[in-house]
Structures are given as C-alpha cells and as structure tokens.
Design an enzyme around this catalytic site. Structure first.
Site, PDB file in Angstrom:
ATOM      1  CE  LYS A  46      -2.239  -1.292   3.677  1.00 25.59           C
ATOM      2  NZ  LYS A  46      -1.705  -2.679   3.826  1.00 25.59           N
ATOM      3  CB  THR A  47       3.748   2.332   2.046  1.00 26.22           C
ATOM      4  OG1 THR A  47       3.018   2.232   3.265  1.00 26.22           O
ATOM      5  CG2 THR A  47       4.664   3.549   2.104  1.00 26.22           C
ATOM      6  CG  ASP A  91       0.304   3.612   6.815  1.00 24.06           C
ATOM      7  OD1 ASP A  91      -0.625   2.932   6.343  1.00 24.06           O
ATOM      8  OD2 ASP A  91       1.345   3.119   7.281  1.00 24.06           O
ATOM      9  CB  THR A 140      -4.583  -3.028   8.125  1.00 24.11           C
ATOM     10  OG1 THR A 140      -4.697  -2.328   9.385  1.00 24.11           O
ATOM     11  CG2 THR A 140      -3.211  -2.757   7.541  1.00 24.11           C
ATOM     12  NE  ARG A 199       5.914  -4.371   5.404  1.00 27.11           N
ATOM     13  CZ  ARG A 199       4.894  -3.670   5.906  1.00 27.11           C
ATOM     14  NH1 ARG A 199       4.347  -4.035   7.051  1.00 27.11           N
ATOM     15  NH2 ARG A 199       4.435  -2.633   5.251  1.00 27.11           N
TER      16      ARG A 199
END
Length: 355
Positions: A46-47, A91, A140, A199
């Site tokens: 997402k980032t 975020d 999230t 990640r």
C-alpha cells in the site's frame, strides 16, 4: 527496494490496471486524480503504491499517519502547506481522530478547511481555500472507516495476498538489487514460506543471505534457504515461533479446544491482542485454527502439521453447542427432566421452552 512505477510493481494485476487508468486519465486532463483508498493486510504494497502514484504524476509526496493526526489543527497544518497537485499519503487512515475526520470531509470534497477563530458565541469560522491535491489513504481495517469518509474516495483498491510465483518474481528483483545470487529452487523455498506477503519475503531473503554469506557459499540455494530458515524458526508453511506456540498450547494443553482467547494468550505468554492480530489471521487462513462462539479450536490439519495424534475427545474444526443440530444427544445426556405435563421444563412463565 521499492519499485517506482506501476510497470515494475509485481502482482495485484487488477488494482494496477485500474489505478493506471485513473492516473493516465488525470494526466491527459491536466488535473489532479480522484482520491485513492488502498486496503488490505500489512506488507502487500500500500505504501509502495502511494509512492508510485506520486511518481507517475510527477508530483511531490507528503507522508503522515492517522495516529499522528489527533486534532483538527494537526490536519489543518498539513493541508494548508500542500502545493497544487501534491499527493498526501495518510497511513492507517481509519485511526484518525473524529474532529480531524470531519475536517477532512470538506477538504476532500470542496478543497477548503474551515478555521474556527475565537471561542463561545463570538467564534467565527473562516474558510481557507486549498489547492487541488490527491489524498491516498491506506488502511488494514477498511470496515472501521466511517461511511462518509469512505464514500469520498473516488477509487478504492483492495490488495490480496500474493501467489508463490509472484513472490518468486519479487525475490528475483530484490536479489538483483541486493547483489545476491538466487537460484530458482532457493527462491521457490523462500517464497513458499513467506505467507503470501512481499514484505515477509524480502525479510526472509535478507536473513538467508546473511546465513549464506557467513556459513554457506554466498549463494541462496535450496540448501541454504532450508538451513537458514530453520535457524530463524520458520517452518515449511511459514509458521514462526508464536504461531507454533499457539497451536502447541491449543493441542497439548487444551486437547484441541475450544478455549478462550485470553486463556490461550496466557498459555503462550503474550497479550490477547498480539495473538489475535499476529497469529490468528494466518492460522485461520491456512485452515489450522477455527474460531467458534465457544473459543478457538484446532483443526485436523493443525494436529497433522504438528505431528500429533488428536485424542478421541478432540473437537475437529468446530464446536457444536448442546441442543443444536449436529449435537450428539442420543443418550439424552444434559437434557432436563420433563415437567408435570410431560413437556420439557423451561423458564418460569414460559412453558415448554427448553434451555
């Protein structure tokens, strides 16, 4: 190691195509694109996509987070300093304070903020115009977003977990950037233990690289991946120490359940929130743990993965409440004695209603 363009971004084919159309149309019109909301589990990009949005538009990126915006004044300070066309990335946008959310509604829709001057009856709201900007929100927990805020995003994209072949492509790209030689079987082994999350895959690749450079040949192959991940306690399914501790406590100490979350957390020495947010989602998704009204239960796959034999009394998959369809009530165990009229005794004033 983050990609800087949609072309280099691996996976999420549907979201990439939709977002590409939004950005390309905005560039052709010469205007800022609609606000973008990205939702999905942690670690899926997402980032990275927010940074790509700014890069594709050729605009600067301002980064903040929902927990950092606890007052309307904090948000007003950020918004008033934006330049025209700038991309603002928030975020965990669902964790913003309610007064800041109310201000953000007007900022997103009308590109203005109302600054209140004075107090009491003499207070005055002064509208402050804002240059057109694009808000990219990441969350999230999309269900925690208020409906008025969610509806103001022109584009909503949900990110799903990655397939193993997509993770292998991510690992090959990361290995090239790290200057590490990665074999095909080594990449497949790391990808298979990465929980479908880039990640985690990149983190495991760094750890396998460390092991290979210190104790191996410097090449990340199948043998190096298996040996390194054994050192770091990541098993074949990607379960780590906490995941296995939860399953072992559930199976060995509580006979497979059902057991309450708080009791299970005490058994593994963690907080209930830690077990619920870190361990349970992956265990449930892999079919190793079930959540029932009576508590957590171990599935047959959990017993098999741990190499344990379930006892005859173990509840596999789900708990069945007495009196409900599927309950073993042939012998009448647990039933109440009949009343004077021959019907089951119930609550006072409710004849015939069984408990």
């Amino acid at each position: 190691m983050r990609p800087t363009s949609l072309e280099d971004f691996v996976g999420q084919r549907v979201v990439r195509e939709q977002l590409s159309l939004v950005l390309e149309a905005a560039l052709r019109r010469g205007r800022a694109p609609d606000h973008v909301l990205l939702s999905g589990p942690p670690g899926l990009g997402k980032t990275t996509l927010a940074m790509i949005v700014a890069a594709e538009l050729g605009r600067p990126l301002r980064i903040t987070s929902g927990p950092a915006i606890q007052h309307a004044g904090d948000l007003a300070a950020v918004l008033s300093s934006l330049e025209e066309g700038e991309v603002l990335f928030v975020d965990e946008v669902h964790r913003m304070a309610r007064p800041a959310e109310e201000m953000l509604y007007v900022a997103m829709e009308d590109f203005r903020v109302d600054v209140v001057v004075g107090k009491g009856a003499g207070a005055t709201a002064i509208p402050l115009p804002l240059p057109p900007f694009t808000l990219v929100g990441a969350t999230t927990r999309a269900g925690l977003l208020p409906a008025p805020l969610r509806d103001r995003f022109g584009f909503t994209g949900h990110l799903d977990f990655y397939a193993p072949d997509e993770l292998e492509r991510v690992l090959r790209r990361s290995a090239a950037l790290l200057g590490v030689e990665l074999t095909a079987d080594g990449g497949a082994e790391v990808a298979g233990r990465s929980r479908g999350t880039p990640r985690i895959a990149n983190r495991l690749l760094r750890r396998v690289r460390d092991w290979s450079q210190v104790r191996g040949t410097g090449v990340v192959d199948l043998a190096a991946a298996r040996a390194a991940l054994a050192v770091y306690e990541v098993d074949e399914l990607g379960l780590d120490r906490l995941d296995r501790a939860v399953l072992l406590a559930l199976c060995r100490r509580f006979g497979g359940g059902p057991v309450g979350l708080s009791t299970l957390a005490v058994a593994v020495g963690e907080e209930p929130d830690t077990v619920e947010t870190l361990a349970e989602p992956f265990l449930v998704r892999e079919g190793l743990l079930g959540r029932t009204p009576r508590g957590r239960v171990a599935t047959p796959a959990a017993w098999e993965h741990l190499g344990l034999v379930p006892p005859p009394t173990a509840v596999a998959g789900q708990a069945v409440l007495p009196g409900l369809p599927g309950a073993a009530a042939d012998d009448g165990a647990g039933e109440e004695p009949p009343g004077r009229d021959g019907r089951a005794a119930g609550r006072p004033g409710t004849p015939g209603l069984s408990r």
